[in-house]
Design an enzyme around this catalytic site. Structure first.
Site, PDB file in Angstrom:
ATOM      1  N   GLY A  88       2.450   2.246  10.799  1.00  0.00           N
ATOM      2  CA  GLY A  88       3.440   3.311  10.662  1.00  0.00           C
ATOM      3  C   GLY A  88       4.106   3.699  11.968  1.00  0.00           C
ATOM      4  O   GLY A  88       4.801   4.703  12.050  1.00  0.00           O
ATOM      5  N   ASN A 138       0.881  -1.177   0.000  1.00  0.00           N
ATOM      6  CA  ASN A 138       0.000   0.000   0.000  1.00  0.00           C
ATOM      7  C   ASN A 138       0.913   1.221   0.000  1.00  0.00           C
ATOM      8  O   ASN A 138       1.497   1.566   1.019  1.00  0.00           O
ATOM      9  CB  ASN A 138      -0.877  -0.039   1.261  1.00  0.00           C
ATOM     10  CG  ASN A 138      -1.680   1.236   1.428  1.00  0.00           C
ATOM     11  OD1 ASN A 138      -1.776   2.055   0.512  1.00  0.00           O
ATOM     12  ND2 ASN A 138      -2.265   1.406   2.614  1.00  0.00           N
ATOM     13  N   TRP A 139       1.038   1.839  -1.165  1.00  0.00           N
ATOM     14  CA  TRP A 139       1.990   2.955  -1.284  1.00  0.00           C
ATOM     15  C   TRP A 139       1.445   4.248  -0.702  1.00  0.00           C
ATOM     16  O   TRP A 139       2.158   5.244  -0.623  1.00  0.00           O
ATOM     17  CB  TRP A 139       2.374   3.160  -2.755  1.00  0.00           C
ATOM     18  CG  TRP A 139       3.175   2.033  -3.344  1.00  0.00           C
ATOM     19  CD1 TRP A 139       3.499   0.837  -2.733  1.00  0.00           C
ATOM     20  CD2 TRP A 139       3.761   1.976  -4.644  1.00  0.00           C
ATOM     21  NE1 TRP A 139       4.244   0.063  -3.587  1.00  0.00           N
ATOM     22  CE2 TRP A 139       4.421   0.733  -4.768  1.00  0.00           C
ATOM     23  CE3 TRP A 139       3.794   2.856  -5.730  1.00  0.00           C
ATOM     24  CZ2 TRP A 139       5.102   0.350  -5.917  1.00  0.00           C
ATOM     25  CZ3 TRP A 139       4.470   2.474  -6.884  1.00  0.00           C
ATOM     26  CH2 TRP A 139       5.123   1.236  -6.975  1.00  0.00           C
ATOM     27  N   LYS A 140       0.171   4.259  -0.345  1.00  0.00           N
ATOM     28  CA  LYS A 140      -0.455   5.465   0.226  1.00  0.00           C
ATOM     29  C   LYS A 140      -0.198   6.668  -0.689  1.00  0.00           C
ATOM     30  O   LYS A 140      -0.126   6.510  -1.903  1.00  0.00           O
ATOM     31  CB  LYS A 140       0.037   5.694   1.657  1.00  0.00           C
ATOM     32  CG  LYS A 140      -0.100   4.418   2.508  1.00  0.00           C
ATOM     33  CD  LYS A 140       0.082   4.623   3.964  1.00  0.00           C
ATOM     34  CE  LYS A 140      -0.101   3.295   4.701  1.00  0.00           C
ATOM     35  NZ  LYS A 140      -0.018   3.411   6.130  1.00  0.00           N
ATOM     36  N   HIS A 183      -9.403   1.458   4.460  1.00  0.00           N
ATOM     37  CA  HIS A 183      -8.170   1.605   5.234  1.00  0.00           C
ATOM     38  C   HIS A 183      -8.431   2.535   6.423  1.00  0.00           C
ATOM     39  O   HIS A 183      -9.211   3.476   6.322  1.00  0.00           O
ATOM     40  CB  HIS A 183      -7.045   2.166   4.346  1.00  0.00           C
ATOM     41  CG  HIS A 183      -5.717   2.105   5.018  1.00  0.00           C
ATOM     42  ND1 HIS A 183      -5.306   3.053   5.925  1.00  0.00           N
ATOM     43  CD2 HIS A 183      -4.734   1.180   4.939  1.00  0.00           C
ATOM     44  CE1 HIS A 183      -4.106   2.704   6.371  1.00  0.00           C
ATOM     45  NE2 HIS A 183      -3.732   1.588   5.796  1.00  0.00           N
ATOM     46  N   GLY A 243       2.888  -1.048   4.286  1.00  0.00           N
ATOM     47  CA  GLY A 243       3.023   0.371   3.991  1.00  0.00           C
ATOM     48  C   GLY A 243       4.485   0.738   3.778  1.00  0.00           C
ATOM     49  O   GLY A 243       5.046   0.585   2.692  1.00  0.00           O
ATOM     50  N   GLY A 244       5.132   1.206   4.826  1.00  0.00           N
ATOM     51  CA  GLY A 244       6.502   1.725   4.746  1.00  0.00           C
ATOM     52  C   GLY A 244       7.477   0.807   4.022  1.00  0.00           C
ATOM     53  O   GLY A 244       8.237   1.258   3.148  1.00  0.00           O
ATOM     54  N   GLU A 248      -6.813   4.885   7.606  1.00  0.00           N
ATOM     55  CA  GLU A 248      -6.576   6.313   7.335  1.00  0.00           C
ATOM     56  C   GLU A 248      -7.789   6.927   6.650  1.00  0.00           C
ATOM     57  O   GLU A 248      -8.112   8.092   6.876  1.00  0.00           O
ATOM     58  CB  GLU A 248      -5.303   6.475   6.477  1.00  0.00           C
ATOM     59  CG  GLU A 248      -4.056   6.240   7.328  1.00  0.00           C
ATOM     60  CD  GLU A 248      -2.880   5.654   6.565  1.00  0.00           C
ATOM     61  OE1 GLU A 248      -2.860   5.704   5.328  1.00  0.00           O
ATOM     62  OE2 GLU A 248      -1.968   5.118   7.234  1.00  0.00           O
ATOM     63  N   SER A 266       3.311  -2.187  10.356  1.00  0.00           N
ATOM     64  CA  SER A 266       4.741  -2.327  10.596  1.00  0.00           C
ATOM     65  C   SER A 266       5.278  -3.723  10.290  1.00  0.00           C
ATOM     66  O   SER A 266       6.186  -4.197  10.965  1.00  0.00           O
ATOM     67  CB  SER A 266       5.094  -1.904  12.029  1.00  0.00           C
ATOM     68  OG  SER A 266       4.728  -0.548  12.254  1.00  0.00           O
ATOM     69  N   GLU A 310      -5.586  -4.787  10.347  1.00  0.00           N
ATOM     70  CA  GLU A 310      -4.547  -3.797  10.625  1.00  0.00           C
ATOM     71  C   GLU A 310      -4.859  -3.064  11.925  1.00  0.00           C
ATOM     72  O   GLU A 310      -5.653  -2.117  11.934  1.00  0.00           O
ATOM     73  CB  GLU A 310      -4.479  -2.775   9.481  1.00  0.00           C
ATOM     74  CG  GLU A 310      -4.164  -3.380   8.139  1.00  0.00           C
ATOM     75  CD  GLU A 310      -3.522  -2.364   7.198  1.00  0.00           C
ATOM     76  OE1 GLU A 310      -2.433  -2.665   6.700  1.00  0.00           O
ATOM     77  OE2 GLU A 310      -4.091  -1.279   6.994  1.00  0.00           O
TER      78      GLU A 310
HETATM   79  P1  PGA Z   1       2.832   0.236   7.665  1.00  0.00           P
HETATM   80  O1  PGA Z   1       1.391   0.489   7.000  1.00  0.00           O
HETATM   81  O2  PGA Z   1       3.356  -1.045   7.084  1.00  0.00           O
HETATM   82  O3  PGA Z   1       3.644   1.431   7.263  1.00  0.00           O
HETATM   83  O4  PGA Z   1       2.631   0.147   9.146  1.00  0.00           O
HETATM   84  C1  PGA Z   1       0.511  -0.568   6.749  1.00  0.00           C
HETATM   85  C2  PGA Z   1      -0.776  -0.046   6.177  1.00  0.00           C
HETATM   86  O5  PGA Z   1      -1.243   1.014   6.616  1.00  0.00           O
HETATM   87  O6  PGA Z   1      -1.364  -0.650   5.261  1.00  0.00           O
END
Ligand code: PGA
Length: 253
Positions: free
Chosen positions: A175, A10-12, A97, A236-237, A99, A215, A169
């Site tokens: 994050g 997930n590149w956001k 998600h 994500g990251g 967010e 994470s 999640e």
């Molecule tokens: P993260 O994000 O791996 O940076 O914790 C995961 C996500 O929000 O899908």
């Protein structure tokens, strides 16, 4: 039965189209070694989707979007429709998600409507659920997940459920560098699968891919995906660089 590991990036809101192209090219080369042993997808922003689809054509990496609107078209400024995503060759779409729930007013009801739209356009939803730190500490995690699951999948048939990936999640792990321990994550995944079993029966629930997200990185992907009910990750990251994403995948095999 063995479920195939599914790792999605997930590149956001990261990577311009030029940067996305470069990363897709690197990933195409570095992930070829995995063949079809694992399902892999990347989910860039809307402006990079066409580029990603083009670069990754013929590779073992699929492309997903990060959102979809429920209407076919119309006066919904800033939104994107299923037809638009389908036309350019997108296969997956992340829905709900945390967010989006936190910053953009996403609710279980809108998640449900977006899932229905994705299914209508033959896009495979990756549906995110998860509790906040406060809910975890209150002991309401299972109640929160139960409500999110029942809300998201209301009216979704068993056949359609097989096209859906659930991404658990925990919001407090996204994050933050804080990962749920493999045991803690497994316990919650087991609860999620039990809830899906109550709704769809064991045969269907055993086939549904349930990813962990929050994470996940190369140093913990092995122990997390070794858990019985953890079938991959939404990343994500660690998905923003070819080496970290590739190493993370390698460690799950
Ligand atoms: P993260 O994000 O791996 O940076 O914790 C995961 C996500 O929000 O899908």
């Amino acid at each position: 039965m063995a479920r195939k590991i599914f790792i999605a990036g997930n590149w956001k809101m990261n990577k311009t189209a030029a940067e996305a192209k470069a990363l897709c090219e690197e990933l195409k080369a570095s992930c070829a070694q995995f063949g079809d042993k694992v399902e892999i997808a990347v989910c860039p922003t809307f402006t990079s989707l066409t580029t990603a689809v083009e670069v990754l054509k013929g590779s073992n990496i699929k492309v997903g979007a990060q959102n979809i609107h429920w209407a076919d078209n119309g006066a919904f400024t800033g939104e994107i429709s299923g037809a638009m995503l389908q036309e350019i060759g997108v296969e997956y779409v992340i829905i709900g998600h945390s967010e989006r729930r936190q910053y953009f007013g996403e609710t279980d009801e809108t998640v449900n409507k977006r899932i229905m739209a994705a299914l209508k356009y033959n896009l495979k939803p990756i549906v995110c659920i998860g509790e906040t730190l406060e809910e975890r500490e209150n002991g309401t995690t299972n109640a929160v997940l139960d409500k999110q699951i029942k809300g998201a999948f209301a009216g979704v048939s068993a056949d359609d459920m097989l096209k859906i990936t659930v991404a658990y999640e925990p919001v407090w792990a996204i994050g933050t560098g804080k990962t749920a321990t493999p045991e803690m994550a497994q316990e919650t995944h087991e609860f999620i699968r039990k809830t899906l079993t109550d709704l769809y029966g064991a045969e269907v629930a055993e086939k549904i891919t349930v990813q962990y997200g929050g994470s996940m990185k190369d140093s913990n992907s092995k122990e997390l995906t070794a858990q019985k009910d953890i079938d991959g990750g939404l990343i994500g990251g660690a998905a923003l660089k070819a080496d970290s994403f590739t190493a993370l995948i390698a460690n799950t095999l």
